[in-house]
Scaffold this active site. Structure first.
Site, short mmCIF file in Angstrom:
data_model
loop_
_atom_site.label_atom_id
_atom_site.label_comp_id
_atom_site.label_asym_id
_atom_site.label_seq_id
_atom_site.Cartn_x
_atom_site.Cartn_y
_atom_site.Cartn_z
CB SER A 1 13.18 22.55 -14.55
OG SER A 1 12.43 23.74 -14.61
CE LYS B 1 11.51 19.33 -10.66
NZ LYS B 1 10.32 19.96 -11.25
CD GLU C 1 8.49 12.47 -15.30
OE1 GLU C 1 7.49 13.14 -15.04
OE2 GLU C 1 9.62 12.96 -15.47
CG HIS D 1 -1.72 -1.22 1.40
ND1 HIS D 1 -2.94 -1.46 0.85
CD2 HIS D 1 -1.40 -2.34 2.10
CE1 HIS D 1 -3.38 -2.67 1.18
NE2 HIS D 1 -2.45 -3.23 1.94
#
Ligand code: ARG
Length: 460
Positions: A277, A283, A290, A156
């Site tokens: 970024s 970043k 992704e 979970h």
């Protein structure tokens, strides 16, 4: 390009209809398989005396020349041809004259395209298997490096029980090994030659389908010509196999994304596989992971598209079946890119053992081990479970972890507690003592690594 089928009609199509009908834009990638298939067909026709030896030789020479010229870039595939089969035949006839017109005896584009697709997918199964082997090897090598790196195992997405990083990585190796076996199955099942089924009903010529199948390394021939030309199960299977690889890669990708976040910081992805970024200087984004996660969507779409095209199609060939190509080409290209990217990403990632251990130290992931400690001293598991839960609550209220609860406090819950409780809840012991087969204990990790090595040997 002039239509080879002109006769029944004048062959002059509406320009837009012609473009709509054409598949050369995408089936040109089958040129090698098409030519290889045609060479085998010519050999069979010559051997059976259906065409003369001279014509057979001319055709083989002509086709070999076309293959060489396409590969060397001296023959461009004409985008106005209807499809790759028509293109090759037209160039052949242009080059060798009437003999070229004899190649299509005892054959149809219907069995020809089924053959090309089978040969193409068979080859791609091999390519994907070899790329998956590399990914498994890279992942297993990483695992071997981190046999003792303790981390929380999750259920979970809540910290559950301690494992080591090796065990977590090796779970993915198991999935990918199953993937390989699926491509092997698909390749074995599809290896039935459709050629010689002709348009749908075989032929009146005395062909030798077995010989042709053997030349093209098929195990056997399709026993029903109507099935031979209308079967695209192998395309669906390929897409399903690829979809499952994508399921696995997308789960792995999701973990990479989580692990490389500031919240976890379990791994640091290499600069080679991350981006920055345009506005936030701090970043380092896991774009590759992704994208793998995202590309899973289009592959599922490809599978669904193929199933839907085939649903309800009457026998035998229907032009709908031309729609079998772009989806499976896309899925194959996509999965190949994703596996390659993953191999690079896993191979170069840095593992932050310290952060994994720190995370493992919080969240009471040794609470089951505390209960097991009492069970081993004679308490029924349910009672031990309740006591451990109460101790966890006490720890949370008083700011303790199980490792530093005073013995006198432990004893308040049960007089079975003794000094040895500290060893029982020590994270290292918790992992090492998980000796059950398939667990994260040392013997099991070694066994998994051994199994992976043995399995990969078979694919090489
Ligand atoms: N381009 C066609 C396809 O991909 C080849 C087979 C055409 N057959 C036919 N009878 N029109 O399916």
């Amino acid at each position: 390009m002039e239509k080879l089928w002109a006769g029944r009609t004048d062959g002059n199509m509406d320009k837009f209809a012609d473009e709509f009908n054409s598949s050369i834009g995408f089936d040109k990638r089958l040129y090698r398989h098409d030519i290889t298939g045609s060479i085998a067909h010519a050999k069979m026709l010559g051997r059976q005396g259906i065409i003369s030896k001279e014509d057979c030789e001319l055709i083989i020479e002509g086709l070999s020349g076309i293959l060489k010229d396409i590969e060397e870039g001296t023959l461009a595939i004409d985008s106005t041809a209807e499809d790759i089969h028509m293109f090759v035949e037209a160039v052949l006839t242009e080059r060798i004259g009437d003999a070229g017109k004899r190649l299509h005896t005892a054959r149809s584009r219907n069995d020809q395209v089924a053959l090309d697709m089978k040969m193409y997918i068979r080859e791609e199964c091999g390519e994907i298997i070899s790329l998956l082997s590399e990914l498994i090897e890279t992942t297993a090598d990483k695992a071997a490096e981190y046999k003792t790196a303790i981390m929380p195992g999750y259920t979970h997405l809540q910290r559950a029980q301690p494992v080591n990083f090796a065990h977590h990585l090796l779970a993915y190796c198991q999935m990918l090994l199953r993937d390989i076996s699926r491509f092997e199955d698909t390749r074995r099942r599809l290896n039935v030659s459709p050629i010689g089924s002709c348009a749908l009903a075989g032929t009146t010529y005395d062909t030798d389908r077995e010989y042709e199948a053997k030349l093209l390394s098929f195990d056997t021939i399709a026993l029903n010509s109507m099935d031979g030309v209308s079967d695209r199960d192998f395309v669906v299977e390929m897409l399903a196999d690829i979809s499952l690889v994508m399921v696995h890669l997308s789960r792995f990708a999701e973990e990479m994304i989580l692990w490389s976040s500031w919240e976890f910081r379990f791994v640091e992805l290499s600069d080679d596989f991350t981006t920055g970024s345009s506005i936030m200087p701090q970043k380092k984004n896991p774009d590759m992971a992704e994208l793998v996660r995202g590309k899973t969507g289009r592959v599922f779409g490809d599978l669904m598209g193929m199933l839907t095209v085939l649903k309800g199609l009457p026998l035998a060939y229907n032009k709908d079946m031309q729609e079998d190509k772009e989806g499976v080409f896309d899925a194959i290209d996509t999965v190949i890119m994703c596996i390659k990217i993953f191999t690079g990403m896993v191979g170069t990632m840095k593992v932050r053992e310290d952060n994994m251990l720190a995370a493992a130290k919080h969240g009471f992931i040794n609470a089951t081990d505390l209960a097991d400690y009492l069970v081993k001293k004679g308490l029924p598991f349910r009672s031990a479970y309740k006591i451990s839960g109460e101790i966890v609550t006490w720890c949370m209220d008083s700011g303790h972890v199980l490792e530093n609860v005073p013995l006198e406090e432990y004893k308040k819950y049960s007089d079975l507690f003794d000094e040895d409780v500290y060893e029982a809840v020590d994270l290292k012991t918790c992992v090492e003592k998980r000796i059950s087969a398939g667990g994260p204990g040392e013997r099991s990790i070694d066994r998994q690594l051994e199994h992976i090595k043995d399995s990969l040997m078979c694919f090489k």
